[in-house]
Design an enzyme around this catalytic site. Structure first.
Site, short mmCIF file in Angstrom:
data_model
loop_
_atom_site.label_atom_id
_atom_site.label_comp_id
_atom_site.label_asym_id
_atom_site.label_seq_id
_atom_site.Cartn_x
_atom_site.Cartn_y
_atom_site.Cartn_z
N THR A 180 2.26 -18.20 -3.61
CA THR A 180 3.08 -17.43 -2.68
C THR A 180 2.68 -17.82 -1.27
O THR A 180 1.57 -17.52 -0.82
CB THR A 180 2.89 -15.92 -2.89
N LYS A 232 10.47 -14.06 -3.44
CA LYS A 232 9.16 -13.42 -3.68
C LYS A 232 8.87 -12.40 -2.58
O LYS A 232 8.27 -11.34 -2.85
CB LYS A 232 8.06 -14.48 -3.73
N LYS A 264 -1.92 -10.61 2.58
CA LYS A 264 -1.46 -11.96 2.94
C LYS A 264 0.04 -12.07 2.74
O LYS A 264 0.77 -12.55 3.61
CB LYS A 264 -2.22 -12.98 2.10
#
Length: 288
Positions: free
Chosen positions: A97, A172, A240
């Site tokens: 990701t 995502k 993150k």
């Protein structure tokens, strides 16, 4: 069956590479910590390479699942990186990701060398990886996706091409935005039940059958009640990811007030020492 290199053997990559081997693919693994790669090879058929470049040599497909934008650049572009070892016509599949920007950057590098590139971040957590039941959201060219999908199927419950390069990463982000608000709402609900003197199990049994039901409620309510937060995706990684979401929203004009708030709640959890706790640990800050 294909010759596959898998780069990055964390809580997700380790079982994902295992599913590839179990499905008959010829798998070579590489990990920054060599001990983890050796542990994988002791458990699964396959070999260990000393560098990402050597793992990628002769591979038809190179899959990666590393940490962040900088990690991925290093794994792809360094002298010992994957792109230096890949041959024209091979295909790089990135399960990390990361930002859509670095995806597009690396895709351009790859295409200039005749290498296909599919961004394919996953959702489903450690349990999904171990059970081969991940949701995989992909970006890239249709032909590259068509080649990659049968290999990805080794660990996928669903795999879908969402659009051109970067579209998988953008999808995502949608996933992480939805989870952030949901877990906060679940945390508040369970904490409210506790403070009201209700049985969490009884409350969940009733409300999970209606509109409040969710995967998080079914799979995490018990561990949240028991203050157990060692079930996969860590707060540090969620922050993150949410940082990527918030940065991208600044670019495209999307409003993410709840996401921004929950990001700060996760920051509080980090300050409590919970950076490696799983994302359901939002309830811990409500119990202080």
């Amino acid at each position: 069956m294909a010759r596959v290199a898998f780069l990055g053997l964390g809580v997700m990559g380790f079982p994902m590479a295992g599913h590839l081997a179990a499905n008959g693919h010829e798998v070579t693994v590489w990990n920054r910590s060599a001990a983890k790669a050796e542990a994988w090879a002791a458990k699964h058929p396959g070999r260990v390479a000393p560098t990402a470049r050597e793992a990628a040599e002769a591979a038809e497909f190179v899959m990666a699942c590393v940490g962040n934008d900088d990690d991925l650049r290093q794994v792809c572009l360094s002298d010992d990186g994957a792109f230096a070892g890949m041959s024209s016509g091979s295909l790089f599949v990135d399960h990390t990701t990361v930002s859509a920007a670095v995806t597009r950057e690396l895709s351009e590098h790859a295409l200039a060398s005749g290498i296909g590139f599919v961004d394919a971040p996953v959702s489903g957590g450690q349990a999904g990886a171990e059970n081969g039941q991940l949701s995989v959201m992909c970006g890239g060219g249709a032909a590259d996706y068509a080649r990659a999908e049968p290999v990805i199927a080794a660990y996928a419950k669903i795999c879908r091409l969402m659009g051109p390069s970067g579209a998988g990463q953008l999808t995502k982000m949608c996933n992480q935005i939805a989870i952030a608000g949901l877990v906060q709402g679940l945390s508040e609900s369970l904490n409210f039940a506790e403070r009201a003197g209700l049985s969490i199990s009884d409350v969940v049994e009733v409300i999970s059958q209606g509109a409040a039901g969710s995967w998080q409620m079914q799979n995490r309510h018990k561990t949240m009640e028991e203050n157990r937060f060692n079930f996969g995706f860590a707060v540090d990684w969620m922050r993150k990811d949410l940082g990527i979401c918030l940065s991208t929203a600044e670019e495209n004009g999307a409003s993410l007030p709840v996401t921004a708030l929950v990001d700060q709640f996760y920051k509080e959890v980090q300050h409590m020492g919970g950076g490696r706790w799983d994302t359901s640990s939002l309830i811990a800050r409500l119990r202080r």
